[in-house]
Each structure stands twice: as structure tokens, then as C-alpha cells.
Design an enzyme around this catalytic site. Structure first.
Site, PDB file in Angstrom:
ATOM      1  CD  GLU A 339      -2.702  -1.131   2.582  1.00 24.35           C
ATOM      2  OE1 GLU A 339      -2.454  -0.308   3.477  1.00 24.35           O
ATOM      3  OE2 GLU A 339      -3.623  -1.960   2.654  1.00 24.35           O
ATOM      4  CE  LYS A 341       5.362   4.971   6.852  1.00 24.75           C
ATOM      5  NZ  LYS A 341       5.033   6.269   7.379  1.00 24.75           N
ATOM      6  NE  ARG A 346      -2.617   3.555  12.821  1.00 26.24           N
ATOM      7  CZ  ARG A 346      -1.815   2.499  12.868  1.00 26.24           C
ATOM      8  NH1 ARG A 346      -0.522   2.677  12.969  1.00 26.24           N
ATOM      9  NH2 ARG A 346      -2.290   1.282  12.828  1.00 26.24           N
ATOM     10  NE  ARG A 361       1.420   7.018  16.246  1.00 31.09           N
ATOM     11  CZ  ARG A 361       2.304   6.242  15.647  1.00 31.09           C
ATOM     12  NH1 ARG A 361       2.401   6.246  14.345  1.00 31.09           N
ATOM     13  NH2 ARG A 361       3.099   5.473  16.334  1.00 31.09           N
ATOM     14  CD  GLU A 391      -1.372   8.441   8.128  1.00 34.24           C
ATOM     15  OE1 GLU A 391      -1.695   7.440   8.810  1.00 34.24           O
ATOM     16  OE2 GLU A 391      -0.432   9.193   8.446  1.00 34.24           O
ATOM     17  CG  PHE A 431      -4.435   1.976   6.462  1.00 33.87           C
ATOM     18  CD1 PHE A 431      -4.322   1.338   7.680  1.00 33.87           C
ATOM     19  CD2 PHE A 431      -4.093   3.321   6.374  1.00 33.87           C
ATOM     20  CE1 PHE A 431      -3.864   2.012   8.797  1.00 33.87           C
ATOM     21  CE2 PHE A 431      -3.638   4.017   7.485  1.00 33.87           C
ATOM     22  CZ  PHE A 431      -3.527   3.357   8.709  1.00 33.87           C
ATOM     23  NE  ARG A 507       8.244  -0.156  15.928  1.00 32.20           N
ATOM     24  CZ  ARG A 507       7.738   0.931  15.347  1.00 32.20           C
ATOM     25  NH1 ARG A 507       7.586   0.974  14.046  1.00 32.20           N
ATOM     26  NH2 ARG A 507       7.385   1.970  16.074  1.00 32.20           N
ATOM     27  CE  LYS A 513       8.783   2.556   9.900  1.00 34.46           C
ATOM     28  NZ  LYS A 513       8.642   3.713  10.731  1.00 34.46           N
TER      29      LYS A 513
END
Ligand code: AMP
Length: 668
Positions: A339, A341, A346, A361, A391, A431, A507, A513
Site C-alpha cells: 500500500e 504510505k 493516523r 494514534r 490516514e 487501510f 511492531r 515500511k
């Protein structure tokens, strides 16, 4: 619980920076708390009154706190200010002022944690005419019944500077320790999920720290979680555990990780780890530690296991790992979704019927800031109840190019919201779907989440759109999509594992990313300001000559120095930094900061800035990464890109990420 019981633990906590000691203090606090105090304690130790998502903050300024102190102590403003100037801590000032006073006055009433919390809440929620007086009276009432030590912590709390160093990881650990200790120290019957469960009496209490350290010989075999235990619990039977020859039956039997193994030996650390995982998930789903703590203390672990997303309770956001090249990404994920970025805000959008709420976020409520998005969700999103993420980003007039974060950030404001929303309208690029009409999508694989999300968004919606993506079948596909994204003004791509569930609050390599390159360094860094320097030469006029910054160590809950940032800001920005940082300055180095460097002024770690740098280098001057590398790590030629008001200090780049980036950089 009396407030003094809490503040005496605060005193102990203040004296230690060791995570294990903090954890044990907290675990004992839970063990001694009555059920009705558990939630309050959890919030108070975090320096909050309610979850972040309720948007209620105390934020009492110096002037108001000093006013209350003047009324209660009988000292003049001049006396209070001069004492404050000498010690630089209004909490200590309050303690000193009240020590003098209590020699002549008897305390009139014992403060309970509940009473303190009630007054704090009233202070935080009194607005409008006369509210200043109300706040002073409420604070004054607490202070006039407080001992000097209690007064110190009351003042620090209302000013948002409690300095305990107890972060979410410590609280979750202490709940796990508390629970393990409870299981193995009580012979009482407890109820879980309707089954009576007996827990063997084994004489061990909260001295788990010692046990943890000792050799495996002293590790207690206390459980055989899994099928056998489950059956035993259902039938309310007991099982003989040979190693300790005790009758024992088993609670919490459905912890999936323990599988159905018989006679499984579990040591205390392992048990703690398993409970921690369970509690982490509950916390990630609801972002409310008090809710988790209450369920733990009630022994309702089966309830905790069942926790699923709830509309209007923010879910802790999933985060992305990094890799260096499309090849590495493809090697890791194989066929994957890639996707664009987007570099904006967010947003986590919650919808129930006609009500829409939006969280940042950091889990702060932001609904009022984005009227056009709220309206679009009402009109163009077909689920009755849902939680989804996207986003929000500013685009140019013709919607043909994405605008930089510095433009989007102008929408973060308290006033002139409607005017700005027509001047800089945002588009929301969706997303992730987390929940829709009774279905928990966090557990489902990516493709299922995306498929459903597409079906819920009105195809022609101008404001809500799906994030662009390709299904990559080779690293070449990733490379060409990456280049296309950069040419449209995006900052890179996020590749997503097609089979992975949504990993809330973590994470993981489910998302990877790849951002446009900045010199040798692999990514930009989100660092926390821990101090600042007064200007020299041309900068003297601004009282500002740069910032000392740090990365976050979530294991210890501390901020470790990594760079002095002296470039990347305009003169105007320097002026506003000086003002902003002065407000959060402290006389002494805050407990949760680790730094050998001494800035001119220390600040409470609150502000996150995004910086880029040429590379990460080894450096004896900084603390970041020191344990792992022998020497510290530093950022070479760091330059500020922007202030990230959308990020919390605990969202800053972590120590393990820096080590990983250092390693990646050497592969570049
Ligand atoms: P970073 O803040 O650099 O760690 O990158 C992760 C952030 O990228 C997320 O927190 C989102 O705010 C943002 N983001 C932008 N586009 C996407 C996307 N398509 N999927 C997930 N996150 C995205």
C-alpha cells in the site's frame, strides 16, 4: 485505601529506577487494594484519571496551584514563589510549606484515594465562569487535609509531573506477577467462568524476585495448564501434582499457547510471561489498563481472554517494521499486498448508528477537528457499527498530489476548525478494518479485512477512499509501486502480510515500511526532547540554542539520550520552542531520563520531534544502545523535520529499533 498508603508506595517508587522493584511495589499495591480502588490506583499511578480516549486532563498551572497553597498554608505569594524558585519543584514546595503548618494544626480528615480522585475529577471537569474558584477550592480541600508527603504528590499529580516511572509495560508486568503470586499463595476457592477452582496452598508470597533469580532448582512446578487442567476445572476435581505432593486444581486453563500438554512444568517466569501476553492483548483491544486490572483482580481471566473490540474504546494501533529493499521485503513476505504510505494523521474511526468518534494514534479524541470526515463516515460508510483506520491527508485542489505533513498538521487546532476544513479539506485513505457489525476483524487475515472494508465504503466518496495498493508477486512489483508512490508525493510504501491478523499495539513484520532514503540512514527518527540549551551568539535573543533528544526504552520505561538537535528550525520556531519547553522545564533531571550529557535546562519528556540524520554512529557521549553495543549510539548531523504532536513519547523510536536500524545501515 487511604491516600497515605498510596503515597508511601510512591515514595519508595521514587527512590528506585529499577523496573523489577517498581513492578513488585505495584504488585503489592494491587494485593492490598480493595476491589473498588483497583481501577483508581491504576489510573493514579499512570498520572491520569480516566483513559486517554476520554480527553479529560487536569493540567493545573503554577499560578492556580500556588493560589491554593497560599490559601491553605497562609504564606504569601512572595514566600511561595521564592521557595519554589529555590527548589524548582512545586510539589516539594508544598511539602515544605505544609510541614511548617502541621506543627500547629491537627489533620482534620484522612484522605482516601477515592476522595482524592473524586476531587481531581471535579477539578478536571469544571469549566466556564467561576471554574477557577471551584478548582482552587477543590484543590485547597485536599491540601488542607493532606500530610506534607501527600501534598507533594497531589501537587505533582495535578501538574502532570508525578515522576514515578511507572509505564504501561511495568503495570502489565505487575499484574502478571500479582496474578501468579495470587495463584500460588492462596488456598481460597475462586470462581472463574462459573467453575469453582481450588488453588493449592503453596507457601510463597510476593518474594518472587528472589525466586526469579535463583537457579532452576528452586523454580516451582505448579501447574499443568492445558486439557488436563481444563477437564479438572470443569469437574471441580483435584489433581495430584507429584513434584510438590499437593492437591491442586487449575484455573485459567484455556491459555492457548500452553497447548494440551500433560504435566507441563512451568516456572514462574514462564507463567508470568503467559499471563502478560493475555493481559497485553486485553490492553491492546481496549486501551484501558484499569479495565484489565479489575478483571485480573476479580480473577476473571476467562473474561479477559474473550475480550474483543468495543466501539468507542480505541484499539492500540499496529506498527510497521522496516527493511532496506524491495528484495528483502519480498524475501520476508513472499506474495504480499503493498500500500502507499500516506504522511498525515493516523485516525481510528468508530461508528455506531449515527454517532461517529475519531481517535488519534495516541488514543485522544479528535472528532471535533475533522467535521468533513465525520460527515463522510455517516454518509459513505455502510456498516451500522464499525471500527476502521486510515490516514487523513491534505491534497491539492485537483486531488492530484498529496501535500506534505506540514500542511496537514495545520488541521490540528482548537479554533477556526470549520474555516480551516474548507481551506484544507482532508481525504481519509482507509487501510484497516478492525470491527464491523459484531465481527472481530482483528483476528482475520489481511485479505478478508480489506475485502470487507472495500465493500463498506461508498465507491464515489470524495472524502473516504481506499488506500492504493498492488498485489506484489515479485520484488520488481514492489520497486515500481514504490517509485510510483514517491512520484505522487507519498513518503513510501507499507507492505502487508496477506495472512496476518491485525497485530494491535505491536511492531511486527505483518507490516513492513520502506521510506524514501535520507543519506545513509534507513528511516527518519521520532525522538523525545529531554532538555534544551540556551542560545549563544545570534540565538541568545531566543533563549534557545537547540535540544537534547532521546529514544525510548519500553522495557525500562526510560528515555535514553541520542542526539543534540541544533538545526532544522526557523527563528519563529525557535521562539515558540523556547516558550513551549519552558513550560515543561524541571530543575532536576527527571527520573525516567538516562543521559550523561547535561543540557542547560531539563524538561519532562513530552514532546516528540521527527528528525532525519546522515547516519547512526557509535558515540561514548550517548546512552542509547550502550548496553548492547558497549558504546552508545548517536545520530550524525540530525535535523528537525517537524514536531509530531500526533505522537506520544512512548510512540518514539525505541532502543531496539535504533539497534535494528544501526544493523540495517551497515548492510546498506
Ligand atoms: P511510521 O510512523 O513511520 O512508523 O509509519 C507507520 C505509520 O504510517 C502508521 O502509523 C500510519 O500512520 C502511517 N500509514 C500511512 N499509510 C499507511 C498504510 N497504508 N497502512 C498503514 N499505515 C499507514
Amino acid at each position: 485505601m487511604n491516600f497515605s498508603d498510596l503515597t508511601s508506595v510512591f515514595e519508595l517508587m521514587e527512590k528506585t529506577s529499577q523496573r523489577t522493584s517498581l513492578t513488585m511495589h505495584m504488585a503489592k499495591l494491587y494485593a492490598n487494594a480493595s476491589r473498588e480502588d483497583v481501577g483508581i490506583l491504576t489510573y493514579l499511578c499512570q498520572g491520569i484519571l480516566v483513559p486517554q480516549s476520554h480527553g479529560i486532563q487536569l493540567g493545573i498551572g503554577d499560578k492556580l496551584a500556588q493560589h491554593a497553597l497560599r490559601v491553605v498554608s497562609g504564606n504569601s505569594t512572595r514566600e511561595i514563589e521564592s521557595l519554589y524558585r529555590k527548589n524548582g519543584d512545586l510539589g516539594i514546595t508544598a511539602q515544605m510549606l505544609l510541614s511548617k503548618k502541621t506543627q500547629s494544626t491537627l489533620l482534620s480528615e484522612n484522605l482516601t484515594v477515592k476522595k482524592v480522585c473524586d476531587n481531581f475529577y471535579k477539578i478536571a471537569t469544571s469549566f466556564g465562569e467561576g471554574s477557577q474558584d471551584t478548582k482552587i477550592n477543590l484543590l485547597g480541600e485536599l491540601l488542607s487535609n493532606a500530610s506534607p508527603i501527600e501534598a507533594k504528590h497531589i501537587i505533582r499529580f495535578v501538574q502532570g509531573s508525578l515522576r514515578l516511572g511507572v509505564g504501561e509495560p511495568t503495570l502489565l508486568d505487575s499484574l502478571s506477577i500479582y496474578h501468579v503470586a495470587k495463584l500460588i499463595s492462596k488456598s481460597d476457592e475462586i470462581t472463574a467462568d462459573g467453575n469453582k477452582i481450588k488453588i493449592a496452598h503453596v507457601s510463597i508470597n510476593y518474594e518472587l524476585q528472589e525466586k526469579e533469580k535463583s537457579s532452576s532448582g528452586s523454580v516451582l512446578e505448579f501447574s499443568c495448564l492445558g486439557k488436563l487442567g481444563e477437564i479438572a476445572a470443569k469437574k471441580n476435581q483435584t489433581i495430584i501434582l507429584p513434584s510438590i505432593s499437593q492437591n491442586i486444581s487449575f484455573p485459567l486453563l484455556s491459555i492457548s499457547e500452553v497447548k494440551s500438554r500433560y504435566s507441563l512444568k512451568i516456572d514462574i517466569l514462564e507463567a508470568k510471561r503467559l499471563f502478560r501476553e493475555l493481559f497485553d492483548r486485553a490492553f491492546n483491544m481496549r486501551s484501558d489498563l484499569a479495565f484489565v486490572a479489575e478483571n485480573v483482580v476479580d480473577g476473571k481471566l476467562s473474561e479477559i481472554e474473550k475480550i474483543s473490540p468495543a466501539v468507542f474504546s480505541p484499539i492500540r494501533p499496529a506498527l510497521a517494521e522496516r527493511l532496506l529493499t524491495p528484495e528483502q521485503i519480498f524475501e520476508k513476505l513472499g506474495k504480499c499486498s503493498v500500500e502507499g504510505k500516506y504522511d498525515g494523521f493516523r485516525l481510528q474511526v468508530h461508528k455506531k448508528g449515527n454517532e461517529v468518534r475519531i481517535f488519534s494514534r495516541k488514543e485522544e479524541p479528535m472528532t471535533h477537528m475533522f467535521p468533513e470526515i465525520v460527515q463522510a463516515v455517516k454518509n459513505d460508510f455502510s456498516a451500522k457499527e464499525a471500527i476502521f483506520e486510515g490516514e487523513a491527508i491534505a491534497m491539492d485542489e485537483k486531488d492530484s498530489r498529496f501535500l506534505p505533513f506540514q500542511v496537514t498538521i495545520q488541521r490540528k487546532r482548537k479554533h477556526g476548525i470549520f474555516e480551516k476544513s474548507s481551506e484544507i479539506p482532508l481525504r481519509l485513505f482507509a487501510f484497516e478494518l478492525l470491527f464491523a457489525d459484531g465481527v472481530d476483524y482483528t483476528k482475520l487475515p489481511y485479505e478478508k479485512r480489506r475485502e470487507k472494508l472495500i465493500s463498506l465504503i461508498e465507491k464515489n466518496s470524495r472524502t473516504i477512499r481506499m488506500a492504493s495498493r498492488i498485489l506484489a508477486k515479485s520484488s520488481n512489483d514492489i520497486q515500481s509501486f514504490f517509485e510510483k508512490c514517491l512520484s505522487e508525493g507519498l513518503e513510501g510504501i507499507i507492505a502487508k502480510d496477506l495472512n496476518s491478523p491485525y497485530v494491535a499495539g505491536a511492531r511486527k513484520f505483518a507490516w513492513i515500511k520502506l521510506k524514501k532514503s535520507y543519506g545513509k540512514s534507513v528511516d527518519t527518527f521520532d525522538v523525545v526532547v529531554i532538555g534544551y540549551y540556551l542560545g549563544k551568539g545570534k540565538r541568545t535573543q531566543f533563549d534557545f540554542g537547540g535540544m537534547l533528544t532521546a529514544i525510548y526504552d519500553p522495557k525500562k520505561g526510560t528515555f535514553k539520550s541520542i542526539a543534540k538537535v541544533g538545526t532544522g528550525f526557523s527563528e519563529e520556531e525557535m521562539q515558540s520552542f523556547a516558550k513551549m519547553l519552558e513550560k515543561i522545564s524541571t530543575k532536576d533531571k527527571p527520573q525516567n531520563i538516562e543521559s550523561d550529557m547535561e543540557p542547560d535546562v531539563w524538561v519532562t519528556p513530552k514532546i516528540v520531534i521527527e528528525v532525519n540524520a546522515d547516519e547512526i554512529t557509535k558515540s561514548p557521549t550517548h546512552i542509547a544502545g550502550r548496553e548492547a553495543t558497549g558504546e552508545g549510539l548517536a545520530l550524525r548531523f540530525p535535523r528537525m523535520i517537524s514536531i509530531r504532536t500526533d505522537k506520544d513519547p512512548k510512540d518514539a523510536t525505541t532502543e531496539s529499533e535504533i539497534l535494528e536500524l544501526f544493523e540495517l545501515q551497515s548492510q546498506k
